[in-house]
Design an enzyme around this catalytic site. Structure first.
Site, short mmCIF file in Angstrom:
data_model
loop_
_atom_site.label_atom_id
_atom_site.label_comp_id
_atom_site.label_asym_id
_atom_site.label_seq_id
_atom_site.Cartn_x
_atom_site.Cartn_y
_atom_site.Cartn_z
N CYS A 1 124.35 53.91 34.68
CA CYS A 1 124.37 52.66 35.42
C CYS A 1 123.38 52.77 36.57
CB CYS A 1 125.79 52.42 35.91
SG CYS A 1 125.93 51.53 37.44
N ASP B 1 85.75 69.63 44.04
CA ASP B 1 85.98 68.37 44.76
C ASP B 1 87.37 68.28 45.36
OD1 ASP B 1 83.44 67.23 44.17
OD2 ASP B 1 84.12 66.83 42.14
N ASP C 1 81.91 61.41 42.01
CA ASP C 1 81.06 62.59 42.01
C ASP C 1 80.07 62.38 40.85
OD1 ASP C 1 80.20 65.31 42.37
OD2 ASP C 1 81.38 65.80 40.59
N CYS D 1 124.85 52.94 39.96
CA CYS D 1 125.42 54.27 40.25
C CYS D 1 124.30 55.21 40.72
CB CYS D 1 126.10 54.85 39.02
SG CYS D 1 127.21 53.71 38.20
N ASP E 1 85.33 65.99 39.21
CA ASP E 1 85.70 66.86 38.10
C ASP E 1 86.74 67.88 38.50
OD1 ASP E 1 84.23 68.58 39.59
OD2 ASP E 1 82.69 68.99 38.09
#
Length: 777
Positions: free
Chosen positions: A19, A674, A476, A22, A670
């Protein structure tokens, strides 16, 4: 377990959590426990995720278990995993009891907690408990039927429960018909109505009573009990029974719809392999074992039609594999000895022998399951709004219903208590916020599931929602918009030489070099390189290569090498790297070597602009000429070149200052170098991140293929998800508002009221399932 204030994530499976209200109650209750830093209940996967500090971990988790059982006594609690210092400990037990500690060390999973400036990511690779008692892995939704003293009122019905409920509905309907159509009157007739009511809805009244004793008053059980008992109190016996019957029938349909939705969502993630065929000592025979039991260096055999269970390298056999479960790509991929293979691929035809390179806990399939399953612990603002809304909405409605029942009869002439109490009861039935509480988490979870089917892993509903507001996309270059692989893109012979002669001289010169440019020249030549008469190999640092071929000096290198040798050369205008070639003091031409643009990069930029992206930017460490040439080719709005990693962060912050606070900025990289920029952006997207742990750690979204166009797909899925979620919000609130007004004015009966509650919920859940139909967009 260690000391200090290190973070521990615990995952409890709440078997019987059927539920959505709940789930909300449990989340709100457990959040208040001292020592819990973060808490989230996933209604779809029935999981409670807790973040605690290690020095308080055990007592806090025990308190959380006791709290769950106080709120919902019928729930069975088992532990899916505990993540601390990279080790996963698996427990099974109930609150307050002694734990069975079974420390599962088959392939330790490494949980990493990274804090990157703006984001703080805790990424725990999830060790899947292989005990079917609680279905500890995605894709298998084990529905348990309990014969507890209290089974609760369930929104999800197993086969046994469904039969019992249908029998009760049938018996209640027969008794109701007998009471209406029989000649009986007075107490005899009332007894039939009362029996029909108890058979149809006795469990709801019982559950409401238990909740009131536990201090949980305002929920759907309370609303339905007050409304139907109130109908009895004012003499509307047939309606009281009929509403309870119809409510139960509606709940049955709602449970079926939720189940279907859960199964659809989890079938998207049904990529967990069940077994591995490990080669035994003799080398010919195989033994079927659990994937967790396979170690690095072991060899496994994957037959046609089987799923690859672990990451590795093909050592024998050739075959086509279906990668769609991981990458969303429908075109099969060909594997041969030496090919990398990822867990989750499906072998189509041949037999493959694979050397395992990662344990199951570290394998691709395990990481994907973990990311998708835990995505819903990071909730979207819309989900938080609905949680708060539901908390205050129901009590307000109950107060309004009381005012409707008792104020008009006191101040309006001719108004009767019976009439206005009936209107108030109708008002109560309508008010249940089930449609929103159930359908909105399903909508977001479905959106995350649809994205994963398209090869896009989204780490949370909040990131999926954030993609809707993206107006600036920063890329990039190398490995993101370009393939990151050097390739000979042009051959320009001079002095009467042919292209083949020029390529052969260059290949001879570069035969022994390890430089990426040398490799690209050898790849382009693609033939055996002559070695006879070749001697005197000399690599001049920063210039190029000198070598003697049949007594004639061959030079291959940059302009500096030509100048040093006093050879005049051609300087073409190009964005690539130029390799000049000379033989016996005579210039014979040059090659242009460039990093090739990805096939779909230009289309990706165009698709983003069509989706309303205001600005596209490219950041690169390459030379300005190279960067600008790629930018022009792809149609990128701004290009910033010759940047170091720290310069990229600085440039990103400058771009941040140019956008409005509501706009979001995405950085796509990539994932290898980075990491700082991925973490600094509003949404960090890692390309081709399957091979890069750094990407999965730092990024908020991981694109499993190397295609930049998948970013546009992710934004489309995000927009579609938000549209469906807001359709459900508008539909549910709109229908309820209309019926609330009709109820107040005495036009709507309890029949319409029950439809507006249960009917709207079923329709909203079915609408949420539409998110899953997003395929290859």
């Amino acid at each position: 377990m260690g000391t200090g204030q290190e973070q521990v994530r615990r995952e409890l499976l709440l078997d019987g959590l059927d539920c959505a209200n709940c789930a909300l109650k449990i989340e709100n209750g457990v959040k208040k426990i001292k020592g819990i830093n973060e808490c989230s209940v996933n209604f779809v996967t029935k999981t409670l995720s807790l973040h605690t500090t290690s020095d308080m971990d055990e007592q806090v988790v025990e308190e959380a278990k006791r709290k769950v059982l106080r709120l919902e006594p019928h729930i069975r609690i088992s532990e899916k995993g505990k993540h601390v210092n990279g080790h996963v400990h698996t427990h099974t037990g109930s609150a307050g009891g002694a734990h069975n500690h079974s420390h599962d060390h088959t392939g330790h999973d490494h949980g990493h907690s990274h804090s990157h400036g703006k984001h703080s990511h805790t990424h725990d690779q999830h060790q899947h408990d292989h005990t079917h008692e609680h279905g500890g892995h995605a894709g298998h939704d084990h529905n348990h039927t309990h014969d507890d003293a209290h089974a609760g009122h369930s929104h999800e019905h197993g086969a046994g429960q469904t039969k019992v409920l249908l029998s009760r509905l049938a018996a209640g309907s027969v008794l109701l018909a007998a009471a209406i159509w029989s000649p009986l009157e007075g107490w005899a007739q009332f007894t039939l109505y009362a029996l029909a009511y108890l058979i149809a809805g006795g469990d709801i009244v019982l559950q409401a009573s238990k909740n009131i004793i536990r201090g949980q008053v305002f929920d759907e059980y309370f609303l339905m009990s007050v409304a139907t008992l109130g109908a009895f109190a004012i003499g509307e016996y047939p309606e009281g029974v009929a509403v309870m019957l119809f409510y139960q029938l509606g709940e049955l349909f709602q449970g079926m719809a939720v189940n279907r939705s859960r199964k659809s969502i989890q079938s998207l993630m049904d990529i967990r392999p069940d077994y591995a065929n490990i080669l035994t000592g003799s080398g010919d025979e195989t033994r079927r074992v659990s994937p967790e039991d396979v170690r690095i260096g072991d060899r496994i055999v994957v037959k046609a039609g089987e799923r690859v269970p672990l990451d590795g390298i093909v050592r024998a056999g050739r075959s086509m594999v279906d990668t769609s479960a991981l990458t969303g790509e429908s075109v099969p991929r060909e594997l041969e000895p030496g090919s990398d293979v990822l867990s989750g691929f499906v072998n189509k035809n041949g037999i493959l022998t694979i050397e395992v390179t990662k344990t199951f806990g570290e394998s691709t399939v395990s990481k994907i399951l973990d990311l998708v399953q835990n995505a819903s612990s990071r909730k979207a603002k819309t989900e938080h709004f609905i949680s708060k809304f539901a908390r205050y909405y129901t009590p307000v409605v109950v107060i309004l219903a009381a005012l409707i029942a008792f104020v008009p009869p006191l101040i309006l002439s001719g108004a009767t208590f019976a009439d206005w109490i009936y209107r108030a009861l109708v008002f109560l039935v309508i008010s249940c916020p089930c449609a929103l509480v159930v359908s909105i988490p399903l909508g977001f979870f479905g959106g995350i599931g649809a994205a994963s089917r398209n090869g896009i892993l989204v780490k949370g509903s909040n990131y999926l929602e954030a993609l809707n507001d993206v107006k600036v996309v920063v890329f990039d270059k190398t490995g993101t918009l370009t393939k990151g692989v050097f390739k000979v893109t042009a051959i320009h012979p001079e002095g009467g030489r042919t292209e083949e002669e020029l390529m052969e001289l260059a290949a001879i010169a570069e035969a022994n070099s390890n430089h990426p440019i040398a490799e690209s020249i050898r790849t382009a030549w693609a033939k055996a390189i002559p070695t006879q008469g070749v001697e005197g190999y000399d690599e001049v640092a920063g210039h190029g290569i000198k070598v003697s071929v049949d007594g004639r000096e061959v030079l291959a290198g940059n302009a500096k090498l030509m100048k040093q040798a006093g050879i005049s050369y051609t300087t073409p205008e190009t964005a690539g790297t130029i390799v000049h070639v000379a033989e016996a003091g005579t210039y014979v031409g040059h090659l242009i070597i460039a990093d090739e643009v990805k096939d779909d990069a230009a289309a990706a930029i165009q698709a983003l602009k069509k989706l309303g992206i205001r600005k596209t930017v490219m950041l690169t460490g390459d030379a300005k000429a190279v960067g600008e040439a790629v930018g022009r080719e792809l149609g990128v709005d701004e290009v910033y070149a010759e940047l170091l990693p720290q310069d990229k962060v600085e440039r990103l912050e400058q771009l941040e200052a140019t956008k409005s606070p509501k706009e979001k900025m995405v950085f796509v990289g990539d994932g290898i170098n980075d990491t700082p920029v991925l973490a600094r952006a509003d949404v960090g997207v890692a390309m081709g991140g399957l091979g890069s742990d750094a990407a999965i750690e730092a990024a908020d979204v991981v694109i499993m293929t190397d295609e930049p166009s998948k970013l546009a797909s992710a934004i489309r899925i995000a927009k579609r998800t938000r549209m469906i979620v807001w359709q459900n919000i508008a539909f549910a609130l709109g229908v309820k508002a209309i019926f609330l007004l009709l109820g107040v004015f005495g036009i709507a009966t309890m029949w319409e009221a029950v439809f507006s509650d249960v009917g709207v919920t079923v329709l909203a859940v079915l609408n949420a399932m539409r998110v899953l139909r997003v395929k290859n967009i």
